[in-house]
Scaffold this active site. Structure first.
Site, PDB file in Angstrom:
ATOM      1  N   ILE A  93       0.886  -1.160  -0.062  1.00 31.89           N
ATOM      2  CA  ILE A  93      -0.213   0.183  -0.007  1.00 31.89           C
ATOM      3  C   ILE A  93       0.997   1.216   0.054  1.00 31.89           C
ATOM      4  CG2 ILE A  93      -1.808   1.292   1.389  1.00 31.89           C
ATOM      5  CD1 ILE A  93      -2.699  -1.451   0.031  1.00 31.89           C
ATOM      6  N   GLY A 102      -6.340  -2.760   8.128  1.00 30.22           N
ATOM      7  CA  GLY A 102      -5.921  -3.840   8.981  1.00 30.22           C
ATOM      8  C   GLY A 102      -5.898  -3.388  10.526  1.00 30.22           C
ATOM      9  N   CYS A 139      -9.496  -3.084   1.895  1.00 24.67           N
ATOM     10  CA  CYS A 139      -9.954  -3.288   0.509  1.00 24.67           C
ATOM     11  C   CYS A 139     -11.381  -3.959   0.253  1.00 24.67           C
ATOM     12  CB  CYS A 139      -9.033  -4.292  -0.265  1.00 24.67           C
ATOM     13  SG  CYS A 139      -8.757  -5.748   0.390  1.00 24.67           S
ATOM     14  N   HIS A 193      -9.686 -10.408  -5.091  1.00 25.41           N
ATOM     15  CA  HIS A 193     -10.993 -10.905  -4.524  1.00 25.41           C
ATOM     16  C   HIS A 193     -12.066 -10.881  -5.372  1.00 25.41           C
ATOM     17  CE1 HIS A 193      -8.684 -10.325  -0.503  1.00 25.41           C
ATOM     18  NE2 HIS A 193      -8.676  -9.194  -0.610  1.00 25.41           N
ATOM     19  N   GLN A 223      -7.023  -6.269  -4.275  1.00 23.78           N
ATOM     20  CA  GLN A 223      -6.761  -5.830  -3.100  1.00 23.78           C
ATOM     21  C   GLN A 223      -5.530  -4.869  -2.571  1.00 23.78           C
ATOM     22  OE1 GLN A 223      -6.358  -8.668  -4.504  1.00 23.78           O
ATOM     23  NE2 GLN A 223      -4.315  -9.153  -4.438  1.00 23.78           N
TER      24      GLN A 223
END
Lengths: 339, 339
Positions: free
Chosen positions: B12, B110, B140, B220, B301
């Site tokens: 990221i 997270g 995400c 995903h 993601q």
């Protein structure tokens, strides 16, 4: 003793032949095979009479050192019931062969519903196939859904079912199939064929299904939502399912996180080919949120329809009612997991 | 010009650094990194000042031939806003560092929700972060869900959302992760954390989520069901989504069947790292059955939260309202696919 012929000796056919052989009220006439490959060799070693599914290719069996008992027509002629386990679409082509010989036939779920008089699941609609000339055992996924929808419908009523089927890309032996490293909506349009297929067994049930395909070979996994018509709680649903011999409630203590460990469990238990004839439902996943029931279940695409095929044979011959047939099938095969 | 520091230069962080650099109203002070690996080398080649995230390991950078601009405290001190892109859990540990320096901070999804004053999505609740000291850009998957739920809530009202998230097992570079050849309910208990996480952005929304993990690395894929509160049809939903710049409606004519082709498409379009900042929704999959909307969407993601991080920086500084910020971010980065 019901004389049973198995036409097609691949993934399903070889399992059906074994299951028929194990039944106290059935005898395997033999199996028809197109080619003398490793599966034909295995059938011969088991002592299953081999029939040539394609007469023009009959010579190849002799060249491969395999004796033939005859051609597929001889098999159909000798059988009281034929179980057609040929690839999707071939069953429909074989229909006239069975009709010409007045031999009742069981077809597989890869065929269109109109291949047979009734689409069949032993838990949901056994009686509809009694005395019919033909029945189609619905596909592995539709069988897996029917086995949970039948008790839920009886106990609570099903308002609506919504299921996402995360499907294995191919069986372990289907080395030419994908995907590799991808997650495919399959089909991308909604609903997938599974919902309408469930409706061949439960005509009035409201169900929407979504299909996906992933790089796995061992089992399908369903993400199931059922909006119930009456109050339920998770414990009661677990009890309901615990009474169903073709549902395996995976206990939390088993440490089984996916299909790899499920297959390992089946192999450790001495199951033939590591087969899991039961729906494998994670007990912890059973959750009720308002009227919405959720659960995860894994479906062994190679084997879950095998007991249903045996029951379909019995239904066509009218030899037993649903409960008797299911119990006989299960006793003979060893279906049911008491963990 | 807002001076932005990026703490953590992994998946990221490197993307946020590039996105910040592209903004007309921001300047990248530099990036903090724990180790002088290939990513640190790449940062140096881009001319991004490097800061040692762990002072005790600062020497290693010199040994690897990389010059340091200072330690992470210097970066936090020099920045008007820090974007914390460290691994899950480390962000929470860094909170006191940012507080000690009175530097507003953006955290990643997270972290637990209580890491920051507000859980943030640029489409859904930008205004709540304006003037706050800290914001947490939701994960995400939650970002992908928020982007569709916001317009659906506004246009139709959301009665209930039910989502099965079929998640990639790991990113392409995370070579130690699985599964291989399996489909894992993950978590096996329901709901997955995604539903409650969506509620950090939409506190009153009724949502149940189920998570699975499969052997794929690229994106995903979500199987989405939203029961709407008012009448809708698929065409109207497609039009609603077509107006959203961070939703890409994959046209049927594109022949894009999964995330592999989506990434190929992004690479052909010259997207940096093949990034797909937009939700990728299969237009054909958008289906309305009664009040039930269904669709499939793929979520990249590694990159979909990047524009949201830029917007979060702008929200904390109060430099623009939501629409202005989103437009500026998108213009500078090239977000939005007109197919």
């Amino acid at each position: 003793m019901t004389q049973v012929g198995v036409n097609g000796y691949g993934t399903i056919g070889k399992r059906v032949a074994d299951a028929v052989t194990a039944q106290p009220d059935m005898e395997l006439v033999g199996v028809a095979k197109t080619r003398p490959n490793f599966e034909a060799e295995a059938a011969a070693r088991k002592g299953y009479p081999l029939y040539a599914a394609v007469p023009e290719r009959a010579d190849r069996f002799g060249e491969a050192g395999l004796d033939l008992a005859g051609e597929v027509e001889d098999l159909v002629d000798a059988a009281d019931v034929v179980v057609d386990c040929t690839p999707s679409g071939v069953g429909a082509e074989n229909r006239s062969l069975y009709r010409d010989h007045d031999t009742p036939a069981v077809f597989q779920g890869g065929e269109d519903a109109d291949v047979a008089e009734v689409s069949f699941n032993a838990r949901a609609n056994y009686a509809e196939a009694v005395g019919a000339d033909s029945a189609r055992v619905v596909s592995c996924n539709t069988t897996g859904l029917s086995r949970i929808l039948a008790p839920l419908e009886e106990a609570y009523g099903v308002g609506k079912a919504r299921v996402t089927l995360v499907r294995r890309g191919g069986d372990p032996g289907q080395t030419g199939r994908g995907p590799i490293d991808d997650i495919l909506p399959d089909p991308v349009t909604i609903p997938s064929h599974h919902g309408p297929d469930v409706n061949t067994v439960f005509p009035d049930l409201d169900i929407d299904t979504l299909g996906m395909k992933v790089p796995a070979t061992l089992m399908h996994t369903h993400s199931v939502n059922v909006t119930l018509e009456s109050e339920a709680d998770a414990a009661a649903v677990r009890e309901l399912f615990a009474d169903e011999s073709r549902l395996f409630l995976i206990p939390e203590s088993a440490d089984i996180d996916g299909s790899g460990k499920l297959k390992e469990f089946a192999n450790d238990a001495g199951r033939p080919r590591g087969d899991l004839w039961e729906n494998c439902i994670w007990a912890e996943s059973i959750t009720v949120e308002g009227r919405d029931l959720y659960l995860f279940q894994a479906i062994h695409q190679e084997s879950d329809v095998v007991p249903e095929n045996v029951d379909a044979v019995r239904a066509l011959t009218g030899g037993a009612d649903a409960a008797e047939s299911r119990a006989t099938t299960e006793d003979a095969m060893g279906v049911g997991i008491d963990y």
